[in-house]
Write a protein that holds these residues in place. Sequence first.
Motif, short mmCIF file in Angstrom:
data_model
loop_
_atom_site.label_atom_id
_atom_site.label_comp_id
_atom_site.label_asym_id
_atom_site.label_seq_id
_atom_site.Cartn_x
_atom_site.Cartn_y
_atom_site.Cartn_z
N ASN B 73 0.80 -1.43 0.05
CA ASN B 73 -0.08 0.01 0.26
C ASN B 73 0.77 1.22 0.12
OD1 ASN B 73 -2.69 1.35 0.32
ND2 ASN B 73 -1.79 2.12 2.43
N CYS B 74 0.54 2.11 -0.85
CA CYS B 74 1.10 3.32 -0.68
C CYS B 74 0.37 4.35 0.11
CB CYS B 74 1.40 4.10 -1.98
SG CYS B 74 2.15 5.69 -1.93
N ASN B 75 1.17 4.95 1.16
CA ASN B 75 0.52 5.64 2.15
C ASN B 75 0.25 7.16 1.76
OD1 ASN B 75 0.26 4.38 4.57
ND2 ASN B 75 2.39 4.39 5.11
N ALA B 76 1.07 7.66 0.75
CA ALA B 76 0.74 8.86 0.01
C ALA B 76 -0.25 8.77 -0.75
CB ALA B 76 2.13 9.29 -0.67
N CYS B 77 -0.45 7.80 -1.45
CA CYS B 77 -1.73 7.67 -2.46
C CYS B 77 -2.88 7.11 -1.97
CB CYS B 77 -1.07 7.00 -3.80
SG CYS B 77 0.03 7.78 -4.49
N SER B 78 -2.68 6.34 -0.77
CA SER B 78 -3.71 5.53 -0.19
C SER B 78 -4.11 4.48 -1.36
CB SER B 78 -4.79 6.12 0.32
OG SER B 78 -4.62 6.94 1.39
N THR B 87 8.27 0.41 -6.36
CA THR B 87 7.88 1.79 -6.13
C THR B 87 6.35 1.94 -6.47
OG1 THR B 87 8.17 2.33 -8.62
CG2 THR B 87 9.94 3.07 -6.96
N CYS B 88 5.61 2.82 -5.79
CA CYS B 88 4.10 3.00 -6.28
C CYS B 88 3.79 3.48 -7.69
CB CYS B 88 3.88 4.39 -5.36
SG CYS B 88 2.15 4.68 -5.84
N SER B 89 3.07 2.46 -8.10
CA SER B 89 2.87 2.81 -9.68
C SER B 89 2.17 4.09 -9.83
CB SER B 89 1.87 1.37 -10.27
OG SER B 89 0.50 1.57 -9.61
N GLN B 90 1.66 4.60 -8.81
CA GLN B 90 0.83 6.01 -9.23
C GLN B 90 1.99 7.32 -9.06
OE1 GLN B 90 -3.26 6.66 -8.65
NE2 GLN B 90 -2.56 7.77 -6.83
N CYS B 91 2.47 7.30 -7.67
CA CYS B 91 3.33 8.57 -7.57
C CYS B 91 4.81 8.14 -7.78
CB CYS B 91 3.04 8.99 -6.11
SG CYS B 91 3.68 7.83 -4.82
N LYS B 92 5.09 6.99 -8.10
CA LYS B 92 6.44 6.53 -8.47
C LYS B 92 7.62 6.52 -7.29
CE LYS B 92 4.86 6.07 -12.64
NZ LYS B 92 4.22 4.64 -12.97
ZN LIG Z 1 1.94 6.53 -4.18
#
Ligand SMILES: [Zn+2]
Lengths: 443, 181
Positions: B73-78, B87-92
């Motif tokens: 889970n990416c905390n920044a993007c929830s 890495t997070c596939s959204q915010c990288k």
């Molecule tokens: Zn993210």
Amino acid sequence: MTTQNAPASMYRATEGLGVWEHRGKVAAVGVGHSLTTRRWDGRPETTVGANSIFALRQAIEDAGVSPDQIDGLVLDPVTTTGAHWPEGDPIPMDVVNAYNQTDDPLDGIAKLSAEWLLKNMSELKNVKYTMYGQGCMSHAIVVAAQAVGEGRTHTCLVLKGWHNLEGRYNQSGISASDTVPGTFALSPGRTLWGAPGSYGTALQFAEYCRKYGKSHDMMAPFMENSRKNGLRFPEGYWAQHRPEELTEEDYLAARWIAKPASLFDNDIPIMVSGAYLFTTAERAKDLKQKPVYILNHASSRGAQRSILPTLDEVEAETAATGRKLYEGAGITAADLSFENMYDGFSLFHQFHLEGLGFAGIKNGEALDFYQTDISIEGPNPILPSGGNIGSGRSRFWMHTDCIQQLQGRAGARQITGVKPEIGVSGGPMPMGGNFTVWSASPD
Amino acid sequence: MTPFSAYARFLLTYPGNMNILEWNKLSDFSDFNEDFGNYQRQVQNMVKQGVVPDELTKGFFEAANDGRLVMQNCNACSRLQNPPAATCSQCKSADNLEWKEMSGKGKIYNYGVVYDCPVKLLQDNQPFNLAVITLDEDPGIQMYSHLPGTPVDQVPVGGRVEVLFEETANGQMVPEWRVVG
Ligand SMILES: [Zn+2]
């Protein structure tokens, strides 16, 4: 210096780029193919390197240019069909020594570098530009078209070769191992759960059938048509080795691989090399063959959210590919005389067709469309090449056929129900591939 | 009604004073026996390749050994993601990824039946179900499942599933899913 992979900037992968700046200024003028075989028989004269030299020389001769005029070479250096050289197996030195070798003894046998080709084709004295379009012929074509358009090369060979070794597809290596690394276990591919290659496409097809009320048996006319056209392709595997029609009965009785994908829904891995010669439209005018002009190329680079692309994700990507192709070529779906989009797996061809809106079909309509006249004699020829279902997995029959149809030299496959003016080819996957719009006229 | 629940009902009528195998013969369950064969094959013999967790997947497999299902889970993007990535596939960004515990409840999104599997260890179990599950926490997140206990090609698409944990060839536990309700 070793040859590099083409930078992302050579691919037209986004919408809104406008008409391709080199529209109609790059032309295909020569075609060459090696013979096909199911697998390598171990002889030096039948390696992927040997086949590729043969195909390249054919393309040069077909175009009627002299080898010293060639200044570019674009190819895919990865030649595997899924078969890898078994670790620890001795490398056949008689084969290696039959050629001028690079520092990798498997070069020319289980891979293919531009350097190996240039060392073994002494007639190519003036090649200054080499580049890899890694993936399949669809990549190499796009890179070569862009390179000729930008003036990086003037007369450019484009090549894809395949090697296929003994053993079953994807069954060696990690598939036979007792343990796998964690990252592999959770990857979207075959992983711990054992998905065959056609599984992902089979699932998209299953979702498609549920959503639109279609069924696997509706694919039969498409399969029959593909084999019929493939048998009219003398360069193809089925025509050369197993000239048998595929009946509806055969298709429906085939064993499952990943239900709803059956044996025939998978294209057969083979060894073959294919080559084209591209040059500027200006230079193409006085060569031996009628030039076929490239109006645009476009690429899709879709990414699924999780493990497998959903039907929604696939349909969004193929629709975007259609828009990119038409935008850059300055045409509409109605301008296409025929289509040669990739079909290996047969069960995703309808996504390509619906994304293009070929013959006006919309999402969910392609399988009904397959029940109409899709032959080369009809008004809407589907895969006049026979595709890879009809001729084995080269992933380039579609391009060869576009060129030959528009030159009027497709022989027994020549489409007659419609005047061949503009065709489209490309692939491989609906979520990721490279596509080209070909035209008999530069305008 | 699944064949398995038919068998369960049959067993419930067992009088208790005779040999269970004799009792079994009293009724014609030939259809069921075929399905039960599939069931047993899947549950008892379908052992997956062993897994050696690596840096990226260590958290996932440690949790599986404790009987917990976790997702990156990416905390920044929830935002959840599977498969795990660096890495997070959204915010990288790699800075905000953590393992988050899931309820272990989901749905069958889609399935196929594997008849020609590339993985040697699974070939004796062919044909077998291979389904894609979506998680209740986020239906965009998918996981594979052999659906132990579900007869081959009788998969209730859209049906509810819950997680269980299964031992692989080297003892590493991995999540699997069974149909419920
Ligand atoms: Zn993210």
